[in-house]
Write a protein that holds these residues in place. Structure first.
Motif, PDB file in Angstrom:
ATOM      1  N   ILE A  45       3.705   9.985   6.797  1.00  0.00           N
ATOM      2  CA  ILE A  45       2.662   9.675   5.819  1.00  0.00           C
ATOM      3  C   ILE A  45       3.192   8.737   4.753  1.00  0.00           C
ATOM      4  N   SER A  46       4.453   8.921   4.348  1.00  0.00           N
ATOM      5  CA  SER A  46       4.923   8.011   3.305  1.00  0.00           C
ATOM      6  C   SER A  46       5.184   6.617   3.862  1.00  0.00           C
ATOM      7  N   ASP A  47       5.410   6.525   5.161  1.00  0.00           N
ATOM      8  CA  ASP A  47       5.481   5.200   5.786  1.00  0.00           C
ATOM      9  C   ASP A  47       4.141   4.496   5.726  1.00  0.00           C
ATOM     10  N   ASN A  48       3.136   5.204   6.181  1.00  0.00           N
ATOM     11  CA  ASN A  48       1.783   4.657   6.155  1.00  0.00           C
ATOM     12  C   ASN A  48       0.824   5.835   6.156  1.00  0.00           C
ATOM     13  N   PHE A  49       0.152   6.016   5.037  1.00  0.00           N
ATOM     14  CA  PHE A  49      -0.660   7.225   4.922  1.00  0.00           C
ATOM     15  C   PHE A  49      -1.968   7.136   5.691  1.00  0.00           C
ATOM     16  N   SER A  50      -2.246   5.963   6.215  1.00  0.00           N
ATOM     17  CA  SER A  50      -3.481   5.814   6.965  1.00  0.00           C
ATOM     18  C   SER A  50      -3.255   6.301   8.391  1.00  0.00           C
ATOM     19  N   ALA A  65      -2.884   9.223  -1.896  1.00  0.00           N
ATOM     20  CA  ALA A  65      -3.485   8.395  -0.850  1.00  0.00           C
ATOM     21  C   ALA A  65      -4.908   8.000  -1.231  1.00  0.00           C
ATOM     22  N   PHE A  89       1.394   4.184  -2.800  1.00  0.00           N
ATOM     23  CA  PHE A  89       1.225   5.599  -2.454  1.00  0.00           C
ATOM     24  C   PHE A  89       2.414   6.413  -2.926  1.00  0.00           C
ATOM     25  N   LYS A  90       3.618   5.888  -2.704  1.00  0.00           N
ATOM     26  CA  LYS A  90       4.826   6.653  -3.010  1.00  0.00           C
ATOM     27  C   LYS A  90       5.218   6.579  -4.473  1.00  0.00           C
ATOM     28  N   ARG A 103       0.823  -1.186   0.000  1.00  0.00           N
ATOM     29  CA  ARG A 103       0.000   0.000   0.000  1.00  0.00           C
ATOM     30  C   ARG A 103       0.873   1.258   0.000  1.00  0.00           C
ATOM     31  N   SER A 104       1.876   1.277   0.889  1.00  0.00           N
ATOM     32  CA  SER A 104       2.654   2.506   0.960  1.00  0.00           C
ATOM     33  C   SER A 104       3.560   2.638  -0.253  1.00  0.00           C
ATOM     34  N   TRP A 159      -1.864  13.508   9.221  1.00  0.00           N
ATOM     35  CA  TRP A 159      -2.552  14.439   8.313  1.00  0.00           C
ATOM     36  C   TRP A 159      -3.028  15.666   9.082  1.00  0.00           C
TER      37      TRP A 159
END
Lengths: 539, 714
Positions: free
Chosen positions: B172-177, B217, A170-171, A166-167, B182
């Motif tokens: 956020i780039s690690d895990n945007f959730s 995202a 995203f990136k 997922r990430s 945010w």
């Protein structure tokens, strides 16, 4: 080696199982049989553990590749009594060995290398080898580090990051927004399928269809299909035309491979991605299982060639072995490493001793001082079929390992390459194409200058310092009165080898459990340690 | 860490808890003893530390430590000069205690507060804090305690907003959730934008970049809501006009108002929309703003008239929450009979925002000076005294309503409400950027919805489409402008109501607002819902225009700014639960709310502000049907009012009825001067209640369609 006096006598002389060769399958069998309470003698003619699965210093590796010629038949002395001695011969597993040295530097540091014979190979955090190591307690002898990134060669020849989580999606900068949605919703579909939720199961009909057809049905654009097929599901052959494809990947298998990848990401909190690699090389695995076996009472003798098999004079059945020291040792069961030829009187099914060869894999080991991708030390690069040249039949997979994994001196990188092939020409062609795509190769005679101006332009290709390209035969397991173990296969992990080994164990010992739960001892800090929240694999 | 269901403890676990508690108890009583005796010895502190280590949630113990530290410091100072090193070690010990507590529970409020307190004393190094935070945020990236503390430490260390912003980018780039990341990003960017820090100007550039980031995202996982909230924040920053605006008034600019002093207005010759009866000698002036404001008074609003009656006008906020702020404000102009020359033009001019003082709740001043003018004609009294509501019972039956003739449209060139918000120059680059960005977003989310069926994506698309329509309507005549996307938006909300039933009430509300916006967006569509009450010729009662918004599934009222002129409103056969907003319609005299879902009298509170209301129909609602009013928090409660002081039970005492149960009804009806009320079809409306109503409202002439025969009081 001809000084028989240097061999100490082996005591006792009767065993449940004698294994010759310390490759990974043999080592696992030794460990499993010992754990099951069997008396095991584990022999290896080589002075090191691992056989075809070992990691060796640079010069030793070169020597091993070239020395694997059929052994001259030892002078066989007929045995006394009711036994007949049958010479044990070996076959050549490596051919077309091509070693090129463009710089003396790697050779000068020969002993600082731990080069995998069976590379490129990695472990998926969730694959069965990791489970087995945790279960058997072998993991306590090893440390692992993450493979930092995966790249796949796009249709345009450029390497792009594999959006495997997922990430990562995203990136990712190469995918469009809608492509991101499609890819991640496909991942969700796979996840839903695996959660055994009936509503979201993929239909049986789809599971039997070619994976590529299923991906098209899911409206995934060609670029994403390409990534899924070759960089995540690791398909070997070109899947675009399923009529001519040699090995069509079925949806069921494709989904399972994605599932393995998916469940690998995040299994250990200190692993960055799906893939890990053992410090000091893949040769640590057979060694680890041997140590485990030794703890359980397995007897080890290295540098001990087996000269002959002892058969019952009347029934022709296996009774024991005669080792180089001249000592005769006896066992109920016998396992031979893949390079030994099982003598024909013992083969019931087919007189052809090469019946179990199932194709070839072209392997390459390259040494350089510059990473394929600036800033990335350990990474996987996939060149899918047709990405290097139009006739490229199989994927070429490349694993770069930096000095942080103790595979090479600091400042250097080792790149392992492999491609399945039908013959040596085809395999070599693939490897050469990949080597040319990755490296700039110094013209012989000119001094090495590539590394001096690399800082000015990051797009400069790494300069090749040393390489070894070779063709390896692949063999399968066989279960007879004397069983044989397989050669390393063409895949990235050990799953298939492990399955075959496990099956062999169950055939040999139908009543025994393959590593009962109780064999597990407490791991110490710094090893694979799966906490309830899925964490920790550290050093 | 997250998304794990709470499990009921097994008997073994409960046993373990009990054992733990029994071990803690002696420690606790020992501690309390120390606390009580104000003992602050080393031993006492150690007992306290042990207790906190086992149970970091024990706030008393944390407070004790604060007192103890203060005590030790103040006492040592008086006796011997305390050296800085020992002060430091005292505070370091406190930090250690919190760390041990974190090891037990890193979400302990008490421990975090205590650590903040220690650091704010300024005797400890703050260099370690960010490392500590890294550990906690690694354990749980969304731990809001750690995020809060991080903001505190960043402020203490004077870390730049840019550095902190980079930290959110990494998280956020690690895990945007990650809502916390945010959220912190939005806080930091607001500050950077406000200060116009290098690289964060102009706002348009920054917001476009943020939009691009959050799109990654949203498209990667459309079902993850954290990104959507950030997206909503960006949209708000893009679209919102910061300063409050005057958006609508009554009387409208340029209008002529005909009033009669004693009712009996001959409306046959006049436009019914601008004529009305005036019994009290006053007419309202309503100011309707884009958001709730305060500071509307005679010094911020200037009213010019040829008479001096406009001096010292009192402006009243039209809101039910007593906060002193409101979106709509009203004042009443006095037209005392003797002072006026009948039929003579009385021009008035109202200027708003020429001096500062009108402020939104966010602290922004009304920065756009606006003026509007209108003329009042006072009609001479005629011999016929026909007060509509007093003469005849209003009947809401369909047969009494007739479609407005076409002449109404032609003969009433007035703008039914004056659009004042056209202050934005639609040639400006900001305007163009806004329009363009929203159009881009719309295209993008249409694409997303073609890929994935996503509820929040649909909601966002609906919001974007409405925002686009609003922006496009700037500087367009309200007579002709039609909302381009409203049909699509309504479909989206219908779709959402079906696919997401747990939030259907919210979607229904939004649907209602859009529908009303669509109906009122231009004169033509509005007139389609306007009816004459009774026939022009058949009766002396005529000329009343009724806006009929029946059977539209409305659950909320909106677009009030277009409806300030309404005197007669029919909202029957909808799904209204609240009538919030209606309080601004100061001319309203007849209101039909029958066949809705109003559940309490409190929901009718806006009616209290409608001084002209005479006729009310709340029949066939659900008043009294729900024993527990789950919506009360949205309405008022007896605690927020002074209802008790004038609530004299004995005055309304009825045999065998506990009238105290009727406090809500009393609260609503005591100030209303209704002549006609329909309340049949509500659970509450039994005979006793009706008796009660008659007592509360002596003005009532008709109840549930029956003319009352009031006995003269003895």
């Amino acid at each position: 080696m001809d000084d028989t006096l240097s061999y100490p006598p082996i005591d006792p002389i009767n065993f449940d199982l004698i294994i010759v060769g310390t490759g990974l399958p043999e080592s696992i069998l030794a460990s499993a049989a010992s754990a099951a309470g069997k008396t095991v003698l584990h022999l290896d003619p080589n002075p090191f553990y691992g056989a075809h699965f070992s990691s060796l210093p640079l010069q030793d590796l070169a020597a091993f590749l070239q020395s694997q010629s059929p052994s001259p038949p030892p002078s066989s002395a007929p045995s006394d009594g009711n036994l007949t001695a049958v010479e044990l011969t070996t076959r050549r597993m490596y051919s077309d060995v091509e070693i090129t040295s463009h710089s003396p530097e790697p050779l000068e540091h020969s002993r600082q290398f731990n080069l995998d014979l069976a590379g490129p190979r990695v472990l998926f955090c969730a694959d069965s080898a990791v489970d087995l190591m945790l279960k058997s307690g072998t993991s306590q002898y090893m440390e692992f580090k993450s493979v930092d990134a995966s790249f796949v060669c796009g249709g345009d020849g450029k390497l792009v990051t594999v959006p495997d989580s997922r990430s990562a999606i995203f990136k990712d900068t190469s995918l469009g927004l809608a492509e991101k949605t499609r890819l991640s919703s496909f991942f969700k579909l796979v996840e839903g399928h695996l959660k055994s939720d009936d509503e979201r199961k993929i239909s049986a009909e789809d599971l039997e269809s070619p994976f590529v057809a299923f991906l098209s049905k899911m409206r995934l654009p060609p670029k994403i299909q390409w990534i899924i097929l070759y960089a995540l599901a690791m398909a070997d052959y070109d899947q675009s035309d399923t009529d001519v494809c040699k090995d069509v990947l079925k949806t069921r298998d494709g989904i399972n491979r994605l599932a393995l990848y998916h469940s690998s990401v995040g299994r250990f909190s200190n692993a960055l991605g799906a893939l890990i690699y053992p410090i000091y090389g893949q040769g640590e695995l057979p060694q680890g299982f041997c140590r485990r076996a030794a703890v359980k009472g397995c007897l080890y003798v290295l540098r001990m060639p087996v000269n002959a098999l002892l058969l019952d004079k009347f029934s022709g059945s296996y009774k024991g072995v005669k080792v180089a020291s001249g000592q005769e040792l006896f066992s109920h069961q016998m396992v031979l490493g893949p390079s030994f030829i099982v003598p024909s009187p013992l083969l019931k099914s087919s007189p052809d001793s090469l019946q179990d060869v199932r194709g070839k894999v072209a392997r390459g080991i390259c040494i350089t001082k510059t990473s394929v991708k600036p800033g990335v030390s350990n990474c996987l690069v996939i060149y899918p079929p047709k990405s290097l040249y139009p006739e490229q039949v199989t994927s070429v997979r490349v694993l770069q390992i930096g000095s942080s994994l103790a595979g090479c001196p600091s400042g250097m990188f080792v790149l392992y390459l492999s491609a399945l092939c039908d013959d040596a020409n085809q395999g070599k062609k693939s490897l050469h194409a990949a080597v040319n795509a990755i490296f700039s190769i110094p013209i012989s005679g000119t001094p090495d200058h590539g590394s001096t101006d690399e800082s000015e332009n990051t797009q400069v290709k790494p300069t090749l310092l040393w390489s070894a390209l070779y063709i390896q035969e692949m063999t399968t397991c066989s279960f007879e009165s004397i069983s044989s173990t397989p050669m390393p296969d063409g895949s990235l992990n050990y799953n298939d080898i492990l399955d075959a080994t496990k099956e062999l164990f169950h055939k040999m010992f139908p009543d025994e459990e393959f590593f009962p739960e109780t064999t597990f001892s407490e791991p110490e800090d710094g090893e694979l340690d799966e906490s309830p929240n899925g964490e920790s694999l550290d050093s | 860490m997250h998304g794990r269901a709470r499990k009921t403890p097994t008997p073994q676990e409960e046993k373990a808890f009990a054992l733990k508690a029994s071990k803690l108890r002696p420690l606790q009583s020992q501690f309390l003893q120390f606390h009580h005796n104000k003992t602050y010895t080393k031993e006492a502190l150690e007992v306290c530390a042990k207790l906190l280590e086992a149970n970091p949630e024990y706030l008393t113990a944390w407070n004790y430590r604060k007192v103890a530290v203060e005590h030790i410091l103040s006492h040592s100072e008086t006796e011997t000069e305390i050296d800085p090193e020992s002060i430091k070690s005292i505070f370091s010990e406190e930090l250690r205690v919190t760390e041990r507590a974190f090891a037990q529970n890193y979400k302990s409020y008490g421990a975090w507060y205590h650590r903040k307190w220690v650091l704010s004393k300024g005797h400890s190094s703050i260099d370690r804090e960010l490392q500590l935070l890294e550990v906690f945020l690694k354990k749980d990236t969304r731990n809001f305690h750690a995020w809060n503390y991080r903001r505190f430490v960043a402020a203490l260390k004077n870390r730049s907003d840019e550095e902190e912003l980079q930290f959110t980018t990494d998280m956020i780039s690690d895990n945007f959730s990650n809502y916390s990341a945010w959220h912190n990003r939005s806080v930091l960017l607001s500050q950077l934008l406000e200060k116009k820090v290098q690289g964060y100007f102009p706002k348009e550039k920054v917001l476009t970049e943020e939009c691009n980031l959050v799109h990654q995202a949203l498209f990667t996982d459309p079902d993850d809501q954290s990104g959507w909230f950030y997206h909503l924040w960006i949209l708000d920053r893009m679209v919102k006009v910061e300063s409050p605006l005057l958006v609508s008034t009554w009387p409208p600019h340029g209008s002529s108002i005909n009033v009669s002093v004693k009712g009996c207005l001959d409306k046959s010759t006049l436009s019914p929309m601008t004529s009305f009866d005036l019994n009290t000698g006053t007419i309202p002036v309503i100011l309707y703003f884009s958001e709730a404001v305060e500071g509307v008074n005679s010094s911020t609003i200037n009213v010019e008239s040829i008479y001096d009656a406009t001096q010292d006008l009192i402006w009243t906020p039209l809101s039910t929450n007593n906060s002193g702020s409101a979106q709509a404000w009203v004042t009443y102009l006095n037209f005392l009979e003797e002072k006026f020359h009948f039929l003579q033009a009385n021009p008035l001019k109202v200027s708003v925002g020429h001096s500062q003082g009108i402020v939104s709740l966010n602290g922004f001043h009304c920065a756009h000076p606006t003026e509007f003018e209108f003329t009042v004609y006072v009609q001479p009294p005629t011999s016929q005294h026909t007060d509509l509501q007093c003469l005849e019972m209003i009947s809401w039956g369909d047969e009494n309503f007739h479609i407005c003739e076409t002449h109404l449209k032609e003969s009433s060139p007035i703008k039914f409400s004056y659009q004042l918000e056209n202050n934005e120059d639609n040639e400006s680059t900001t305007y163009k950027w806004k329009a363009e960005t929203i159009a881009n977003e719309i295209a993008l989310f249409r694409e997303l919805l073609s890929e994935a069926n996503c509820k929040i994506g649909k909601l966002t698309l609906a919001r974007l489409l409405m925002a686009h329509d609003v922006i496009m309507s700037y500087n367009k005549s309200s007579d002709t402008y039609k909302l381009a996307h409203s049909e699509e938006v309504l479909e989206l909300y219908c779709d959402l109501m079906n696919s997401d039933p747990s939030h259907s009430q919210f979607y229904k509300d939004e649907y209602s607002l859009v529908l009303l916006q669509q109906l009122t967006s231009n004169l033509e569509s509005l007139l389609r819902h306007c009816y004459h009450y009774r026939d022009l010729s058949s009766s002396s009662i005529h000329g009343h225009i009724c806006l009929r918004l029946c059977n539209l599934s409305l659950s909320r009222i909106g677009s009030i700014k277009q409806l300030l002129w309404i005197q007669m409103l029919d909202l029957s056969h909808n799904q209204l639960r609240s009538i919030e907003g209606l309080e601004a319609m100061q001319l309203l005299s007849c209101l039909n709310l029958s066949h809705n879902q109003i559940g309490t009298f409190s929901a009718l509170e806006p009616l209290k502000l409608l001084k002209a209301l005479k006729v009310l129909n709340v029949s066939y609602n659900e008043i009294g049907a729900h024993s527990v009013n789950t919506r009360r928090y949205l309405c008022s409660s007896p605690l927020s009012h002074t209802v008790g002081s004038d609530w004299n039970f004995s005055e309304f005492a009825i045999d065998s009825v506990d009238v105290a149960n009727y406090w809500e009804a009393f609260f609503i009806f005591k100030d209303l001067k209704l002549t006609q009320l329909d309340i049949i079809g509500n659970v509450v409306a039994d005979e006793k209640f009706k008796v009660f109503l008659l007592k509360v409202m002596p003005t009532l002439k008709w109840l549930d369609g029956v003319e009352l025969q009031r006995h003269p009081k003895p």
